[in-house]
Design a protein around this motif. Structure first.
Motif, PDB file in Angstrom:
ATOM      1  N   ASN A  42       0.864  -1.178   0.000  1.00 36.57           N
ATOM      2  CA  ASN A  42       0.000   0.000   0.000  1.00 36.57           C
ATOM      3  C   ASN A  42       0.899   1.226   0.000  1.00 36.57           C
ATOM      4  O   ASN A  42       1.509   1.554   1.008  1.00 36.57           O
ATOM      5  CB  ASN A  42      -0.911  -0.012   1.232  1.00 36.57           C
ATOM      6  CG  ASN A  42      -1.796   1.218   1.320  1.00 36.57           C
ATOM      7  OD1 ASN A  42      -1.566   2.229   0.660  1.00 36.57           O
ATOM      8  ND2 ASN A  42      -2.822   1.155   2.160  1.00 36.57           N
ATOM      9  N   SER A  53       0.514   0.248  -5.756  1.00 39.58           N
ATOM     10  CA  SER A  53       0.139  -0.601  -4.624  1.00 39.58           C
ATOM     11  C   SER A  53      -0.285  -1.981  -5.116  1.00 39.58           C
ATOM     12  O   SER A  53      -1.251  -2.100  -5.882  1.00 39.58           O
ATOM     13  CB  SER A  53      -1.009   0.045  -3.834  1.00 39.58           C
ATOM     14  OG  SER A  53      -0.621   1.306  -3.332  1.00 39.58           O
ATOM     15  N   GLU A  55      -1.249  -4.604  -3.137  1.00 35.69           N
ATOM     16  CA  GLU A  55      -2.424  -4.969  -2.331  1.00 35.69           C
ATOM     17  C   GLU A  55      -2.577  -6.468  -2.113  1.00 35.69           C
ATOM     18  O   GLU A  55      -3.676  -6.957  -1.861  1.00 35.69           O
ATOM     19  CB  GLU A  55      -3.697  -4.374  -2.941  1.00 35.69           C
ATOM     20  CG  GLU A  55      -3.670  -2.847  -2.994  1.00 35.69           C
ATOM     21  CD  GLU A  55      -4.915  -2.251  -3.611  1.00 35.69           C
ATOM     22  OE1 GLU A  55      -5.670  -3.016  -4.236  1.00 35.69           O
ATOM     23  OE2 GLU A  55      -5.125  -1.032  -3.475  1.00 35.69           O
TER      24      GLU A  55
END
Length: 383
Positions: A42, A53, A55
């Protein structure tokens, strides 16, 4: 602009501590030397360079993101921090046949050793053993890849030698640094957040809940035991735990310890360090506290008298007992005795605080660490 640098890490802006610290602050200063692109879990807090990002902690997700970045950003150097990003970067460069891109690995910790040391002190040792084997194989692949390695602590090359029977030809030790706001806390408001607990001296512990590793959980458990030992000295000492809520604690909580939870506002966090009297690093031998070096440096930077077990100084061997801090034994009784001595004689130990702060300002700023890293990256990319 200079060479293009892709930084790959597990940086997670939703948890701005621990594994976030090294890639974020190094990246912030490495932009002075390179054209930087940051990949992490992130990256919403990364405002100093382009970022993406991922994730997901899945290897496949990391590989896909790195391959896309290789195609579009065309990095000269890929600087991969920790095991998962390192393995993904190694695979991606092989798949994309990017022989012109230099891969540099960064070992913040030696994960297999950490899992092994905790094997018999966790609730599920079989799961811990599986993680130990998995990370041993993964880090072994990286070590034998021949890529240069930057280690965050001097103990890491020794552990590589012990566990794999070899020392990589190119291995450099560059530790963590401290941020400017901690070195210059004078600009923060003069309002003591611990007024309700005075005249007791405040002993602070930073112990956020972190992904996967129970190291901070162990430190909280020891801090509670230490507080219990000193519960009859409430007018002299009160313990504060930053990063935990009391409802996270299953065991009985003594009256002389308070849990503040996570402090998302940076100014609040710095103020709570600024006004504490003593900082605690209560790590057992099983904790293998690789991340404790971040906390220790923060404490020294804010001019706190530090009380630590030997494990709390992993990677910071330059800081010594009775020269920069007080090092206790591993039992909660020994830590409690040292804390009581510290609060009773805090003026006597001021010279330790001053000596530690001088060392921090001279050698441990993130700016200085980034300069060291930049020199290594440039050297590697030219070889």
């Amino acid at each position: 602009m200079g060479k293009r640098l892709l930084i790959v890490s597990t940086l997670d802006s939703s948890q701005p501590f621990g594994a976030f610290t090294r890639p974020f602050y190094l990246g912030q200063y490495l932009v002075e030397y390179f054209d930087v692109f940051q990949l992490g879990l992130n990256c919403s807090s990364v405002d100093y360079a382009p970022s993406f990002s991922i994730e997901s902690r899945g290897l496949k997700s990391y590989i896909q993101a790195i391959e896309k970045c290789i195609d579009e950003f065309c990095p000269d150097i890929v600087y991969a921090q920790e095991t998962l990003p390192g393995l993904a970067a190694l695979i991606s460069l092989k798949l994309r046949k990017r022989s012109t891109s230099s891969l540099v690995l960064d070992f913040h910790t030696f994960s297999a050793y950490e899992y092994w040391m905790r094997l018999f002190s966790v609730a599920n040792p079989l799961k811990e053993l599986a993680q130990c084997i998995k990370t041993y194989i993964a880090q072994g692949i990286l070590i034998f890849s021949g890529s240069p390695i930057i280690a965050a602590g001097g103990s890491i090359p020794k552990l590589i030698s012990q566990w794999y029977g070899r020392i990589p030809q190119q291995i450099y030790c560059v530790g963590n640094g401290v941020t400017e706001d901690l070195l210059n806390t004078e600009r923060f408001p003069d309002k003591d957040p611990y007024q309700a607990f005075r005249p007791a001296k405040i002993v602070v512990l930073i112990a956020p809940k972190t992904f996967q590793f129970p190291t901070n959980d162990m430190s909280v458990s020891m801090a509670i035991e230490v507080a219990k030992s000193l519960e009859n000295n409430q007018k002299k000492v009160h313990f504060i735990v930053i990063g935990r809520d009391s409802n996270d604690i299953l065991e009985p909580i003594p009256s002389n310890i308070s849990f503040l939870g996570f402090l998302p506002n940076r100014e609040d966090f710095v103020a709570h360090l600024k006004y504490a009297d003593i900082a605690l690093l209560p790590f057992s031998k099983q904790a293998v506290a690789g991340g404790a070096r971040n906390k220790a440096l923060d404490y020294f930077a804010t001019r706190k008298l530090v009380v630590s077990t030997p494990e709390g100084l992993r990677g910071l061997e330059e800081f010594r007992h009775l020269e920069h801090l007080l090092v206790a034994g591993y039992s909660s009784e020994e830590v409690a005795s040292t804390v009581l001595d510290a609060v009773s004689n805090i003026d006597k130990y001021q010279s330790l605080v001053d000596t530690a702060y001088t060392l921090i300002t001279e050698k441990y700023s993130w700016n200085a660490k980034a300069q060291n890293i930049a020199e290594i990256l440039m050297e590697v990319s030219h070889s």
